[in-house]
Design an enzyme around this catalytic site. Structure first.
Site, PDB file in Angstrom:
ATOM      1  N   HIS A   1      -3.328   1.764   4.920  1.00 46.53           N
ATOM      2  CA  HIS A   1      -2.760   3.012   4.417  1.00 46.53           C
ATOM      3  C   HIS A   1      -2.459   3.973   5.568  1.00 46.53           C
ATOM      4  CE1 HIS A   1      -4.654   1.450   0.699  1.00 46.53           C
ATOM      5  NE2 HIS A   1      -3.616   2.035   0.118  1.00 46.53           N
TER       6      HIS A   1
ATOM      7  N   GLY B   1      -9.745   4.346   3.249  1.00 45.20           N
ATOM      8  CA  GLY B   1      -9.817   5.455   4.191  1.00 45.20           C
ATOM      9  C   GLY B   1      -9.511   6.826   3.601  1.00 45.20           C
TER      10      GLY B   1
ATOM     11  N   LYS C   1       0.841  -1.188   0.000  1.00 44.86           N
ATOM     12  CA  LYS C   1       0.000   0.000   0.000  1.00 44.86           C
ATOM     13  C   LYS C   1       0.881   1.246   0.000  1.00 44.86           C
ATOM     14  CE  LYS C   1      -3.761  -2.443   2.016  1.00 44.86           C
ATOM     15  NZ  LYS C   1      -4.775  -2.580   3.006  1.00 44.86           N
TER      16      LYS C   1
ATOM     17  N   SER D   1      -7.351   3.720  -1.653  1.00 43.12           N
ATOM     18  CA  SER D   1      -7.395   3.514  -0.212  1.00 43.12           C
ATOM     19  C   SER D   1      -8.836   3.645   0.249  1.00 43.12           C
ATOM     20  CB  SER D   1      -6.532   4.573   0.490  1.00 43.12           C
ATOM     21  OG  SER D   1      -6.847   4.658   1.859  1.00 43.12           O
TER      22      SER D   1
END
Length: 124
Positions: free
Chosen positions: A52, A95, A23, A93
């Site tokens: 992440h 988030g 990531k 991602s």
């Protein structure tokens, strides 16, 4: 404790794993000091990070928060194949959302000028 980055010019543009898939996040580093509001984008990725946000946490630990501020601009995944000298950028991602992969590739090309660096959405 290791020395923290205090100046925007001291923050490396790229810090990613040497091989494998992991990531990554695209971060805007902003100066709070003498060159107030000067900023630059940096790429960070770490195979040891499950999320992440973990990558961002590492970066937060590396800076002097009184001098520099971080703003995550999104994330994705990077696959580094050192044998073929290819870096693939893709995904997003959950988030932070999807990073601007075009900007990520532009930054990576400065660090890896002899490599093929591509955006692919074939996998995630």
């Amino acid at each position: 404790m290791s020395k923290k980055f205090r100046e925007i010019s001291d923050v490396p543009d790229v810090d990613i794993g040497e091989a494998g898939c992991f990531k990554y996040i695209l971060i805007e580093v902003r100066d709070r000091g003498t060159t107030f509001n000067q900023s630059k984008l940096v790429v960070r990725g770490d195979a040891a990070c499950g999320f992440h946000a973990d990558v961002l946490d590492i970066m937060e630990e590396q800076i002097d928060k009184a001098k520099l501020k971080l703003d995550c601009k999104g994330g994705g995944r990077i696959r580094v194949n050192p044998q073929k000298r290819i870096i693939s950028v893709y995904g997003y991602s959950m988030g932070f959302g999807r990073a601007d992969h075009d900007k990520t590739v532009e930054i990576l090309k400065k660090q890896y000028p002899q490599w093929t660096i591509e955006i692919t959405d074939e996998e995630y």
